[in-house]
Write a protein that holds these residues in place. Structure first.
Motif, PDB file in Angstrom:
ATOM      1  N   ASP A  49      11.331 -76.555 -48.917  1.00  0.00           N
ATOM      2  CA  ASP A  49      10.095 -76.541 -49.677  1.00  0.00           C
ATOM      3  C   ASP A  49       9.789 -77.864 -50.370  1.00  0.00           C
ATOM      4  OD1 ASP A  49      11.305 -73.382 -50.481  1.00  0.00           O
ATOM      5  OD2 ASP A  49       9.515 -73.689 -49.263  1.00  0.00           O
ATOM      6  N   TYR A  50      10.803 -78.610 -50.684  1.00  0.00           N
ATOM      7  CA  TYR A  50      10.619 -79.867 -51.405  1.00  0.00           C
ATOM      8  C   TYR A  50      11.371 -80.982 -50.698  1.00  0.00           C
ATOM      9  CZ  TYR A  50       9.018 -76.756 -55.106  1.00  0.00           C
ATOM     10  OH  TYR A  50       8.343 -75.805 -55.820  1.00  0.00           O
ATOM     11  N   TRP A  51      10.729 -82.142 -50.706  1.00  0.00           N
ATOM     12  CA  TRP A  51      11.295 -83.309 -50.036  1.00  0.00           C
ATOM     13  C   TRP A  51      11.308 -84.495 -50.996  1.00  0.00           C
ATOM     14  CZ3 TRP A  51      12.778 -83.464 -44.807  1.00  0.00           C
ATOM     15  CH2 TRP A  51      12.527 -82.282 -44.102  1.00  0.00           C
ATOM     16  N   GLY A  52      12.312 -85.345 -50.814  1.00  0.00           N
ATOM     17  CA  GLY A  52      12.360 -86.571 -51.582  1.00  0.00           C
ATOM     18  C   GLY A  52      11.541 -87.661 -50.923  1.00  0.00           C
ATOM     19  N   GLN A  53      11.503 -88.821 -51.573  1.00  0.00           N
ATOM     20  CA  GLN A  53      10.720 -89.949 -51.072  1.00  0.00           C
ATOM     21  C   GLN A  53      11.494 -90.790 -50.062  1.00  0.00           C
ATOM     22  OE1 GLN A  53       7.377 -90.578 -51.802  1.00  0.00           O
ATOM     23  NE2 GLN A  53       7.640 -88.476 -52.527  1.00  0.00           N
ATOM     24  N   GLY A  54      12.779 -90.610 -49.996  1.00  0.00           N
ATOM     25  CA  GLY A  54      13.584 -91.320 -49.021  1.00  0.00           C
ATOM     26  C   GLY A  54      14.275 -92.548 -49.573  1.00  0.00           C
ATOM     27  N   THR A  55      15.361 -92.905 -48.918  1.00  0.00           N
ATOM     28  CA  THR A  55      16.090 -94.125 -49.241  1.00  0.00           C
ATOM     29  C   THR A  55      16.411 -94.843 -47.939  1.00  0.00           C
ATOM     30  OG1 THR A  55      17.987 -95.045 -50.444  1.00  0.00           O
ATOM     31  CG2 THR A  55      18.364 -92.975 -49.279  1.00  0.00           C
ATOM     32  N   GLN A  56      16.223 -96.139 -47.939  1.00  0.00           N
ATOM     33  CA  GLN A  56      16.390 -96.922 -46.708  1.00  0.00           C
ATOM     34  C   GLN A  56      17.862 -97.235 -46.480  1.00  0.00           C
ATOM     35  OE1 GLN A  56      13.988 -98.199 -44.355  1.00  0.00           O
ATOM     36  NE2 GLN A  56      15.869 -98.677 -43.237  1.00  0.00           N
ATOM     37  N   VAL A  57      18.310 -96.993 -45.265  1.00  0.00           N
ATOM     38  CA  VAL A  57      19.637 -97.385 -44.823  1.00  0.00           C
ATOM     39  C   VAL A  57      19.463 -98.332 -43.645  1.00  0.00           C
ATOM     40  CG1 VAL A  57      21.784 -96.614 -43.744  1.00  0.00           C
ATOM     41  CG2 VAL A  57      20.772 -95.285 -45.608  1.00  0.00           C
ATOM     42  N   THR A  58      20.033 -99.512 -43.781  1.00  0.00           N
ATOM     43  CA  THR A  58      19.954-100.503 -42.712  1.00  0.00           C
ATOM     44  C   THR A  58      21.366-100.935 -42.335  1.00  0.00           C
ATOM     45  OG1 THR A  58      17.822-101.307 -43.545  1.00  0.00           O
ATOM     46  CG2 THR A  58      19.011-102.713 -41.996  1.00  0.00           C
ATOM     47  N   VAL A  59      21.697-100.807 -41.066  1.00  0.00           N
ATOM     48  CA  VAL A  59      23.015-101.166 -40.571  1.00  0.00           C
ATOM     49  C   VAL A  59      22.854-102.344 -39.625  1.00  0.00           C
ATOM     50  CG1 VAL A  59      25.113-100.367 -39.439  1.00  0.00           C
ATOM     51  CG2 VAL A  59      23.710 -98.753 -40.745  1.00  0.00           C
TER      52      VAL A  59
END
Length: 118
Positions: A106-116
Motif C-alpha cells: 500500500d505504501y512505497w518509499g522514494q527510493g535509494t540509488q545503488v551504483t555498483v
C-alpha cells in the motif's frame, strides 16, 4: 500519513557490500509485510526480496539469492536489506514497500540509488 524512507544506498565497487534500511514514520509496520524492489534505467521495476509481518516467511529473487539478506527485528520499526557480493547489474534505484500481505503493498518509499562499478 505513512512515509517510508530508504537509506544506505551509494556507490560501491563490484564485490562490495551495502546495507539498505527502510524506516517508517506515521505508523508502525512491525506486523506488516515489507518488500524490496529495484528499477534500473530503462527497465521495469523488479522484485528483490520480501519478508512477512512475523518475519517467518522470506523470499528472494533468484538473481540475489545467496547474496542478499532481508531482516527485521521486533523492537525496531525498520527492515534491512544486506547486499553482499554486489555486481554491476545490481545497479538500480531500490524501493521498499509495506502492506498487510506479501505481494500486496500500500505504501512505497522514494527510493535509494545503488551504483555498483566494475
Amino acid at each position: 500519513q505513512v512515509q517510508l524512507v530508504e537509506s544506505g544506498g551509494g556507490l560501491v565497487q563490484a564485490g562490495g557490500s551495502l546495507r539498505l534500511s527502510c524506516a517508517a514514520s506515521g505508523r508502525t509496520f512491525r506486523a506488516l509485510a515489507v518488500g524490496w524492489f529495484r528499477q534500473a534505467p530503462g527497465k521495469e521495476r523488479e522484485f528483490v526480496s520480501a519478508i512477512s509481518g512475523s518475519g517467518g516467511s522470506i523470499t528472494y529473487a533468484d538473481s540475489v539469492k545467496g547474496r542478499f539478506t532481508i531482516s527485521r527485528y521486533g523492537a525496531e520499526n525498520a527492515v534491512y536489506l544486506q547486499m553482499n557480493s554486489l555486481k554491476p547489474e545490481d545497479t538500480a534505484v531500490y524501493y521498499c514497500a509495506i502492506g498487510f500481505n506479501v505481494g500486496n503493498y500500500d505504501y512505497w518509499g522514494q527510493g535509494t540509488q545503488v551504483t555498483v562499478s566494475s
